[in-house]
Design a protein around this motif. Structure first.
Motif, PDB file in Angstrom:
ATOM      1  N   GLU A   1      -0.541   3.158   7.451  1.00 39.58           N
ATOM      2  CA  GLU A   1       0.526   2.605   7.406  1.00 39.58           C
ATOM      3  C   GLU A   1       0.666   1.317   8.017  1.00 39.58           C
ATOM      4  O   GLU A   1       1.470   0.372   7.554  1.00 39.58           O
ATOM      5  N   THR A   2      -0.074   1.189   9.282  1.00 39.49           N
ATOM      6  CA  THR A   2       0.029  -0.186   9.998  1.00 39.49           C
ATOM      7  C   THR A   2      -0.868  -1.082   9.342  1.00 39.49           C
ATOM      8  O   THR A   2      -0.315  -2.430   9.119  1.00 39.49           O
ATOM      9  N   GLU A   3      -1.924  -0.849   8.423  1.00 37.40           N
ATOM     10  CA  GLU A   3      -2.707  -1.797   7.896  1.00 37.40           C
ATOM     11  C   GLU A   3      -1.543  -2.252   6.557  1.00 37.40           C
ATOM     12  O   GLU A   3      -1.748  -3.429   6.211  1.00 37.40           O
ATOM     13  N   GLU A   4      -0.999  -1.416   5.839  1.00 42.47           N
ATOM     14  CA  GLU A   4      -0.164  -1.704   4.731  1.00 42.47           C
ATOM     15  C   GLU A   4       0.875  -2.853   5.258  1.00 42.47           C
ATOM     16  O   GLU A   4       1.598  -3.341   4.448  1.00 42.47           O
ATOM     17  N   ASN A   5       1.310  -2.489   6.661  1.00 43.21           N
ATOM     18  CA  ASN A   5       2.608  -3.364   7.065  1.00 43.21           C
ATOM     19  C   ASN A   5       1.904  -4.742   7.595  1.00 43.21           C
ATOM     20  O   ASN A   5       2.545  -5.751   7.603  1.00 43.21           O
TER      21      ASN A   5
END
Length: 436
Positions: free
Chosen positions: A432-436
């Motif tokens: 999720e951090t990578e997507e944001n």
């Protein structure tokens, strides 16, 4: 009159007499029982007269055996306890403190060809170890070890030395040990089925070893039960017989002498609050342990697990591994805060009413990937190696719907950025951090 009729008549007379007696006990209350203190929970009133020993609560959590080129580990509580008993009978002397300025020199100081180490997942203090296991552990300058934190006790079986290792500050308290080394070697060799083969981290970025191959661990099911509220009342309050109860709302409130306890019925949680003597220098582990040991064996095996600043966690252990859940089951948390009064602290103990009791035999095994591959996968997913502290096996608490059963499933848990999180949950968080 026939004999059978006489027997029936005598039986009726006895039953009537017992009926009058029980009515008297219930309604006239000759023992002075205070109906205002009657609890609304349905659990059996427990006995907490048999306290746990602090030596059980603070027993090291896993053992590493360095046997020449082979490295093996075990979480067997029985083996760790037996070796700790040998240490209890040993004489420790000539303790000295040394600080290492370089990582390489610090790592070199821990290398042994034949040795063992007893380990914690968090820091424990030398003075606490001394009190808990009744050992004489003093340096010439006692102030040097007054607040010495360590997470590993290492023994060199060739040199007959002992050292307490502080990874945070790269320090070692080292001394000599006179003990029954043959008994230790016998205990190690007599434990063939409990060892897991380990490998060192080539990058030396952590203080733990890793499983190189996948491992298989049993899945467990346990009957669960709701602990009686009186268990916590008897364990935590200074004067449990004088405790007053307010149960006019959904939740139940207990109070006496400045101490308070709330039972949150919907969450099945207990929250106890009290003011304790203490300051910034107060030994929080020993202070909290005075309350935890009073719970006796009602929660099974409880062990000291983690400490971050003024927050401590004691966890339920199954087969040597900690239990994790999303609802607060399996953990007793203790938090300290300033009370606003000189020389005192506020202490809050939080626990679940739900506990596992009786295991159900199962032959189901879960295969876990190696912890070395877990570490590599996390780093590849974007985890910061500096925040990746430990990877351990834990048992996930999973309740079975419409049944008083709990499934305990082995899984990898990671101490990342000073918090414990499951491997799967951390991978999701990193994605999720990578997507944001």
């Amino acid at each position: 009159m026939r004999i059978s009729e006489k027997i029936i008549r005598v039986g009726l007379i006895v039953m009537i007499a017992l009926s009058f007696y029980f009515s008297y006990m219930i309604w006239l209350n000759p023992t002075g029982f205070n109906n205002a203190s009657t609890e609304t929970d349905t659990g059996v009133n427990p006995s907490v007269q048999t306290y746990k020993q602090k030596s059980d609560l603070f027993l090291p959590l896993y053992l590493t055996w360095n046997d020449e080129e082979d490295i093996k580990e075990t979480n067997s509580e029985a083996v760790i306890r037996e070796i700790q008993e040998v240490i209890n009978e040993a004489t420790i002397s000539d303790l000295t403190l040394r600080t290492y300025g370089e990582e390489q020199a610090f790592s070199k100081a821990q290398e042994v060809n034949q040795g063992i180490s007893l380990n914690y997942y968090t820091t424990f203090y030398l003075k606490d170890y001394e009190k808990t296991f009744d050992k004489e552990l003093s340096l010439e300058d006692e102030s040097e070890t007054e607040d010495f934190p360590f997470s590993r006790i290492q023994f060199d079986l060739e040199e007959n030395t002992i050292q307490f290792v502080d990874f945070t500050h790269q320090r070692v308290v080292r001394g000599k040990i006179d003990w029954d080394k043959s008994q230790v070697k016998h205990l190690l060799a007599d434990n063939p089925r409990e060892w897991t083969t380990m490998v060192a981290d080539k990058e030396r970025t952590s203080n733990q070893y890793y499983t190189q191959d996948s491992i298989k661990l049993k899945k467990y099911s346990y009957y669960s039960s709701t602990q009686s509220q009186s268990l916590f009342r008897e364990a935590f309050f200074n004067n449990p017989k004088n405790v007053k109860i307010n149960d006019e709302s959904v939740d139940t409130y207990y109070y006496e002498g400045g101490q308070n306890m709330t039972v949150l019925q919907d969450q099945q949680q207990v929250k106890f609050e009290t003011t304790t003597d203490g300051s910034d220098e107060t030994d929080l582990a020993m202070l909290s342990a005075d309350y935890i040991i009073r719970l006796g064996n009602n929660f099974g095996t409880i062990r000291y697990f983690d400490q971050q600043d003024k927050h401590l966690d004691y966890r339920v252990f199954v087969e040597g591994y900690p239990v994790f859940s999303t609802g607060g089951q399996g953990v007793i948390s203790v938090a300290f805060s300033e009370s606003g009064q000189t020389g005192s602290r506020e202490m809050t103990i939080s626990a679940s009413l739900n506990a596992i009791q009786v295991p159900i035999p199962s032959e189901t095994e879960i295969e876990l990937p190696s912890s070395l591959s877990v570490k590599n996968d996390l780093i590849a997913a974007g985890a910061d190696p500096e925040l990746l502290q430990q990877i351990i096996v834990g048992y996930q608490w999973g309740e079975i719907k419409d049944a008083p059963l709990v499934d305990l499933t082995p899984a990898w848990y990671v101490n990342y950025d000073s918090s414990w999180i499951s491997y799967d949950a951390l991978m999701t968080k990193l994605a999720e951090t990578e997507e944001n």
